[in-house]
Scaffold this active site. Structure first.
Site, PDB file in Angstrom:
ATOM      1  N   HIS A 372       0.861  -1.190   0.000  1.00 32.63           N
ATOM      2  CA  HIS A 372       0.000   0.000   0.000  1.00 32.63           C
ATOM      3  C   HIS A 372       0.892   1.233   0.000  1.00 32.63           C
ATOM      4  CE1 HIS A 372      -3.024   2.942   1.108  1.00 32.63           C
ATOM      5  NE2 HIS A 372      -3.961   2.021   0.943  1.00 32.63           N
ATOM      6  N   GLU A 385      -6.758   5.249   1.317  1.00 33.39           N
ATOM      7  CA  GLU A 385      -6.744   5.825  -0.019  1.00 33.39           C
ATOM      8  C   GLU A 385      -7.837   6.870  -0.190  1.00 33.39           C
ATOM      9  OE1 GLU A 385      -7.182   3.661  -4.302  1.00 33.39           O
ATOM     10  OE2 GLU A 385      -5.795   2.807  -2.836  1.00 33.39           O
ATOM     11  N   ARG A 388      -6.789  10.528  -0.451  1.00 35.40           N
ATOM     12  CA  ARG A 388      -6.481  10.991  -1.803  1.00 35.40           C
ATOM     13  C   ARG A 388      -7.746  11.113  -2.638  1.00 35.40           C
ATOM     14  NH1 ARG A 388      -3.036   6.570  -3.761  1.00 35.40           N
ATOM     15  NH2 ARG A 388      -3.377   5.553  -1.756  1.00 35.40           N
ATOM     16  N   ARG A 409      -2.568   1.245  -6.984  1.00 36.94           N
ATOM     17  CA  ARG A 409      -1.663   1.196  -5.840  1.00 36.94           C
ATOM     18  C   ARG A 409      -0.250   0.784  -6.231  1.00 36.94           C
ATOM     19  NH1 ARG A 409      -5.642  -1.571  -1.241  1.00 36.94           N
ATOM     20  NH2 ARG A 409      -6.816   0.341  -0.800  1.00 36.94           N
ATOM     21  N   HIS A 513       0.632  -4.912   2.346  1.00 39.97           N
ATOM     22  CA  HIS A 513      -0.775  -4.686   2.668  1.00 39.97           C
ATOM     23  C   HIS A 513      -1.663  -5.896   2.412  1.00 39.97           C
ATOM     24  CE1 HIS A 513      -4.429  -2.565   3.392  1.00 39.97           C
ATOM     25  NE2 HIS A 513      -4.819  -2.515   2.132  1.00 39.97           N
ATOM     26  N   HIS A 514      -1.615  -6.454   1.211  1.00 39.52           N
ATOM     27  CA  HIS A 514      -2.605  -7.467   0.831  1.00 39.52           C
ATOM     28  C   HIS A 514      -1.938  -8.556   0.006  1.00 39.52           C
ATOM     29  CE1 HIS A 514      -6.915  -8.535   0.089  1.00 39.52           C
ATOM     30  NE2 HIS A 514      -6.412  -9.113  -0.989  1.00 39.52           N
ATOM     31  N   ARG A 553      -4.760  -5.213  -6.410  1.00 33.12           N
ATOM     32  CA  ARG A 553      -6.122  -5.020  -5.900  1.00 33.12           C
ATOM     33  C   ARG A 553      -6.474  -3.537  -5.868  1.00 33.12           C
ATOM     34  NH1 ARG A 553      -8.506  -3.768  -1.126  1.00 33.12           N
ATOM     35  NH2 ARG A 553      -6.660  -4.006   0.184  1.00 33.12           N
TER      36      ARG A 553
END
Length: 580
Positions: A372, A385, A388, A409, A513-514, A553
């Protein structure tokens, strides 16, 4: 840390017996003098408190040990102060300190345990379970797991047990801030947002570099609007619709004012689970799956005291989340991420993949791991996010923009890593702050620098004042013209001119992050073998699965994945049970 405050005796109305007008008045419970202890699970581990009662009054509460981050100390102090003022058991929904919900919950639980002990209530450790049977076992009590359990429970009289290895429920869902993506919803229609499942599908495929499994993305998009309606029927507030990177239109649904989505959904799903009499067992770690001739028939579980038991079931749903907190596992698939911090909760360790191999299940796209772009640089706190999306920009240490802040991302992360120190400043004004309630959590965590004007903020952050001021002026002109001549941010994505002081900045850098890869599933969330045939009796949903997000993602699709596909898994598991 010691706080000494004399307060009136704690009245625990919830423990009073109900009575008719003819019944004698109930006897109010009395705190017994002595020193009492209690424990609760915070973000990073167990919180232990010691409570002193003198003259049937609480005179002292001390946090004996805790492993929370330094920024959480203010929350701990505040929760202890509140506990000393309370006249009843504390409530996380009412009392949690914004920005430190898990820490607050841990202190609340610890204090409540001590109070119950002082009242003579039984707090003698975690319950020990023994061998048994049920209809459905759900492994993991995060957003995917509870969505599966609640949906399954709606199919009739089924016994559903949810197993959670951590001491608290929620997993990574507790930390989710941005929102849940959906297309063609009532909230979008009410705000004049023209969106369709086809556009949602196209954005997701493009964001995932076209390597997503199309059937999974199609299902995600097509079931999204009905899932928002389902959550709303359970009491969720998803009336605010915002924009996240990679989305063509506003489709990220969240509570009014832009409040964090994760804690809100966990509260709703926990309440729905309670109403449905779903058995949620925390501190119960699954050790493996049981199978018979290739069909999954249950799980082997470790109790909180270390003993084990077996649960036989007609269907098992794996909803354990990803492996972003297992850094050796992360770097085994992506050596380039060595040394990166993680935004994941401690339980995101990928336990399920070993069980999967034992029953013949397969994985897909394990090498795709997302970082991220905006984690707070020192404390590794996720900065959503949505900041932003509501208008913030990114500048480097030279005070200059360097990327379209609303790109995907992976693109934004790569651009930040190319800057000095591999970090940047997320900059926004008071209008953006007031547009998004989740920003207040960052203020409460002391993550934001503040300046009365651009020059003052530059001085606070060490940015060159003239360049930074010129950057803001230029961006305002781009925003008003609707054309970003610097980096191509669309007029839809430039939602604020950033001309309303005071100004704020958060120093950010990318963090793990993911995990996009995971268990191979079909659109009905059946776990698949390497030959694409299903493993009988086994389903999976959420971040533990792979193929939905492809190589990247999109923001808002993570929560969509866990709820939409958790619900599908629960539905399919319930239908399987009805065939027995």
């Amino acid at each position: 840390m010691r706080l000494r405050v004399i307060i009136a005796a704690v009245l625990l109305l919830g423990f009073l017996c109900s009575c008719s007008n003819d019944d004698p008045a109930p006897i109010e419970p009395v705190l017994q003098d002595g020193v009492w202890t209690g424990t609760g699970e915070g973000r990073n581990g167990t919180i232990l408190v010691r409570m002193t009662v003198e003259g049937h009054q609480i005179t002292d509460i001390v946090v004996v040990s805790q492993s929370e981050s330094s920024f959480a100390q203010d929350a701990i102090n505040e929760m202890v102060a509140r506990a000393l003022r309370k006249q009843a058991l504390m409530s996380v929904e009412v009392d949690a300190v914004s920005g430190a919900t898990l820490t607050s919950t841990g202190v609340i639980d610890a204090v409540n345990m001590a109070i119950q002990a002082a009242l003579g209530q039984d707090v003698g450790g975690k319950k020990v379970y023994h061998d048994g049977t049920c209809d459905i076992v759900v492994i993991g009590a995060g957003g995917a797991g509870l969505s599966a359990a609640v949906e399954a429970a709606s199919h009739g009289d089924l016994r559903i047990i949810v197993l959670e290895k951590q001491g608290i429920i929620g997993g990574n869902t507790n930390y989710s801030t941005g929102g849940i993506n959906a297309a063609g919803t009532e909230a979008q229609h009410a705000q004049g947002i023209d969106d369709t499942p086809d556009l949602f599908y196209d954005d997701t495929m493009r964001g995932g570099k076209q390597i997503n499994i199309p059937s999974l993305v199609r299902s995600l998009a097509d079931h999204s609007a009905e899932t928002i309606s389902w959550l709303s029927s359970l009491g969720a507030d998803l009336s605010d619709v915002g924009l996240m990177g990679g989305s063509s239109v506003k489709r990220t649904h969240r509570p009014k004012g832009g409040t964090a989505i994760g804690p809100h959904l966990m509260k709703i799903l926990k309440e729905a689970s309670s109403k449905a009499n779903i058995d949620i067992r925390t501190s119960n770690k699954v050790l493996g799956l049981l199978s018979d001739n290739g069909t999954v028939t249950g799980v082997n579980v470790k109790n909180a005291d270390g003993s084990t038991y077996r649960l036989q079931a007609k269907a098992v749903v794996i909803a354990t989340g990803g492996f972003g907190a297992n850094l050796p596992m992360v770097t085994s698939y992506q050596p380039s991420l060595t040394g990166f911090a993680t935004l994941n909760h401690p339980g995101a360790t990928g336990d399920a993949f070993a069980w999967l191999e034992a029953v013949g299940g397969s994985t897909i796209q394990m090498e795709y791991i997302q970082i991220h772009p905006t984690a707070e640089a020192d404390n590794h706190i996720l900065i959503t996010e949505a900041v932003r999306g509501n208008g913030a920009i990114l500048v480097n240490h030279d005070g200059e923009r360097f990327v379209n802040e609303m790109d995907t991302r992976d693109v934004v992360s790569a651009a930040i890593l190319e800057q000095v120190k591999g970090e940047a400043f997320l900059v926004f004004d008071d209008a953006v702050r007031r547009s998004l309630a989740s920003i207040e959590t960052y203020a409460n965590q002391h993550l934001m620098a503040e300046g009365t004007d651009a020059a003052d903020l530059a001085a606070k952050t060490g940015l060159p004042s003239s360049t930074f001021t010129a950057t803001l002026t230029q961006y305002a002109s781009f925003q008003k013209a609707g054309i970003d001549e610097g980096f191509g941010r669309s007029s839809t994505q430039m939602t604020a001119a950033l001309e309303t002081p005071p100004y704020y900045a958060i120093r950010v850098k990318p963090a793990i992050h993911h995990t996009m890869g995971g268990i191979h599933v079909d659109a009905d969330m059946h776990v698949l073998r390497s030959d694409d045939t299903p493993v009988p009796g086994l389903f999976a949903a959420g971040e533990v699965t792979g193929g939905i997000h492809g190589a990247n993602r999109l923001g808002g699709n993570g929560v969509a994945d866990i709820v939409i596909n958790g619900k599908i898994a629960g539905n399919r598991a319930a239908l399987l049970c009805q065939t027995y």
